[in-house]
Design an enzyme around this catalytic site. Structure first.
Site, PDB file in Angstrom:
ATOM      1  N   CYS A   3       0.862  -1.188   0.000  1.00 38.27           N
ATOM      2  CA  CYS A   3       0.000   0.000   0.000  1.00 38.27           C
ATOM      3  C   CYS A   3       0.895   1.233   0.000  1.00 38.27           C
ATOM      4  O   CYS A   3       2.067   1.154  -0.401  1.00 38.27           O
ATOM      5  CB  CYS A   3      -0.982  -0.026   1.161  1.00 38.27           C
ATOM      6  SG  CYS A   3      -0.224   0.023   2.808  1.00 38.27           S
ATOM      7  N   ASN A   6       2.267   1.411   4.433  1.00 38.01           N
ATOM      8  CA  ASN A   6       2.581   0.132   5.095  1.00 38.01           C
ATOM      9  C   ASN A   6       2.299   0.178   6.596  1.00 38.01           C
ATOM     10  O   ASN A   6       2.978  -0.476   7.381  1.00 38.01           O
ATOM     11  CB  ASN A   6       4.037  -0.293   4.826  1.00 38.01           C
ATOM     12  CG  ASN A   6       4.359  -1.740   5.209  1.00 38.01           C
ATOM     13  OD1 ASN A   6       5.480  -2.050   5.595  1.00 38.01           O
ATOM     14  ND2 ASN A   6       3.385  -2.634   5.129  1.00 38.01           N
ATOM     15  N   CYS A   8      -1.381   0.610   7.467  1.00 40.80           N
ATOM     16  CA  CYS A   8      -2.819   0.292   7.581  1.00 40.80           C
ATOM     17  C   CYS A   8      -3.182  -0.933   6.732  1.00 40.80           C
ATOM     18  O   CYS A   8      -3.282  -2.053   7.242  1.00 40.80           O
ATOM     19  CB  CYS A   8      -3.685   1.491   7.190  1.00 40.80           C
ATOM     20  SG  CYS A   8      -3.446   2.939   8.250  1.00 40.80           S
ATOM     21  N   ARG A   9      -3.372  -0.722   5.420  1.00 38.90           N
ATOM     22  CA  ARG A   9      -3.937  -1.789   4.596  1.00 38.90           C
ATOM     23  C   ARG A   9      -3.005  -2.983   4.401  1.00 38.90           C
ATOM     24  O   ARG A   9      -3.425  -4.133   4.571  1.00 38.90           O
ATOM     25  CB  ARG A   9      -4.346  -1.223   3.220  1.00 38.90           C
ATOM     26  CG  ARG A   9      -5.511  -0.266   3.298  1.00 38.90           C
ATOM     27  CD  ARG A   9      -5.628   0.538   2.027  1.00 38.90           C
ATOM     28  NE  ARG A   9      -4.498   1.437   1.850  1.00 38.90           N
ATOM     29  CZ  ARG A   9      -4.280   2.197   0.793  1.00 38.90           C
ATOM     30  NH1 ARG A   9      -5.129   2.143  -0.217  1.00 38.90           N
ATOM     31  NH2 ARG A   9      -3.239   2.997   0.738  1.00 38.90           N
ATOM     32  N   SER A  10      -1.759  -2.726   4.001  1.00 37.01           N
ATOM     33  CA  SER A  10      -0.895  -3.872   3.666  1.00 37.01           C
ATOM     34  C   SER A  10      -0.490  -4.715   4.876  1.00 37.01           C
ATOM     35  O   SER A  10      -0.425  -5.942   4.752  1.00 37.01           O
ATOM     36  CB  SER A  10       0.306  -3.470   2.800  1.00 37.01           C
ATOM     37  OG  SER A  10       1.134  -2.548   3.449  1.00 37.01           O
ATOM     38  N   ASP A 119      -8.154   3.713   1.278  1.00 33.94           N
ATOM     39  CA  ASP A 119      -7.217   4.103   2.326  1.00 33.94           C
ATOM     40  C   ASP A 119      -8.008   4.550   3.568  1.00 33.94           C
ATOM     41  O   ASP A 119      -8.738   5.535   3.510  1.00 33.94           O
ATOM     42  CB  ASP A 119      -6.365   5.256   1.798  1.00 33.94           C
ATOM     43  CG  ASP A 119      -5.230   5.603   2.731  1.00 33.94           C
ATOM     44  OD1 ASP A 119      -5.259   5.154   3.897  1.00 33.94           O
ATOM     45  OD2 ASP A 119      -4.326   6.328   2.296  1.00 33.94           O
TER      46      ASP A 119
HETATM   47  P1  4NP Z   1      -1.806   2.771   4.234  1.00 32.18           P
HETATM   48  O1  4NP Z   1      -2.421   4.112   4.853  1.00 32.18           O
HETATM   49  O2  4NP Z   1      -1.253   3.133   2.870  1.00 32.18           O
HETATM   50  O3  4NP Z   1      -2.971   1.862   4.145  1.00 32.18           O
HETATM   51  O4  4NP Z   1      -0.732   2.316   5.184  1.00 32.18           O
HETATM   52  C1  4NP Z   1      -1.719   5.328   4.908  1.00 32.18           C
HETATM   53  C2  4NP Z   1      -0.816   5.541   5.914  1.00 32.18           C
HETATM   54  C3  4NP Z   1      -0.147   6.740   5.984  1.00 32.18           C
HETATM   55  C4  4NP Z   1      -0.392   7.722   5.037  1.00 32.18           C
HETATM   56  C5  4NP Z   1      -1.289   7.496   4.031  1.00 32.18           C
HETATM   57  C6  4NP Z   1      -1.952   6.294   3.965  1.00 32.18           C
HETATM   58  N1  4NP Z   1       0.287   8.977   5.120  1.00 32.18           N
HETATM   59  O5  4NP Z   1      -0.018   9.856   4.314  1.00 32.18           O
HETATM   60  O6  4NP Z   1       1.143   9.139   5.993  1.00 32.18           O
END
Ligand code: 4NP
Length: 147
Positions: A3, A6, A8-10, A119
């Site tokens: 993702c 790294n 949340c989703r992944s 997200d």
């Molecule tokens: P992820 O979520 O891609 O599912 O881990 C996010 C985590 C952090 C950010 C964006 C999405 N960020 O902008 O810091």
């Protein structure tokens, strides 16, 4: 599992797949990474961890890292959470063999109305629960394919 951050989703996707594989005695090398390095070294977002714990899965051991080109050699299958992650991975892929390894995770569930795992970072707890159920369905399909 890849993702953006790294956190949340992944890591949730890795946790779901690792859990199902362990339960079924399937040996598979799982990992996850983000396309950005902003959260490198951090454990999964506390909301991601709480959602997983509510479903009986502990991902507290996971730590964020950035995706690297060597991952294209290391892994057989690279699953992108959304279209943006998919495009970033395809742009990084050094050759056709690497490109062939990249798939959008929701391709595994063609009948699902959403093509991308949304997200949940800037939303509330319900977003994490929704993500969990999407990943749970996708990983069931992946396990079927692995078997
Ligand atoms: P992820 O979520 O891609 O599912 O881990 C996010 C985590 C952090 C950010 C964006 C999405 N960020 O902008 O810091």
């Amino acid at each position: 599992m890849v993702c953006l951050g790294n956190i949340c989703r992944s890591p949730m996707a890795e946790g779901v797949l690792r859990h199902k594989a362990r339960e079924l005695g399937i040996r598979v090398n799982t990992d996850s990474a983000g396309t950005i390095d902003h959260h490198a070294g951090e454990p999964p977002d506390r909301r991601a961890q709480a959602t997983m714990v509510a479903h009986g899965i502990d991902i507290s051991d996971l730590r964020a890292r950035q995706f690297r080109v060597s991952d294209f050699r290391e892994f057989d299958l690279i699953l992108a959470m959304d279209a943006s992650n998919h495009a970033d991975l395809m742009a990084m892929a050094p050759d056709q063999e690497a490109k062939r390894k990249v798939r959008a995770i929701m391709e595994l569930v063609p009948e699902h109305p959403e093509r991308s795992v949304p997200d949940p970072y800037f939303g509330g707890d319900a977003g994490f629960e929704h993500v969990f159920h999407m990943l749970d369905r996708a990983c069931d399909r992946l396990i079927d394919e692995l078997r």
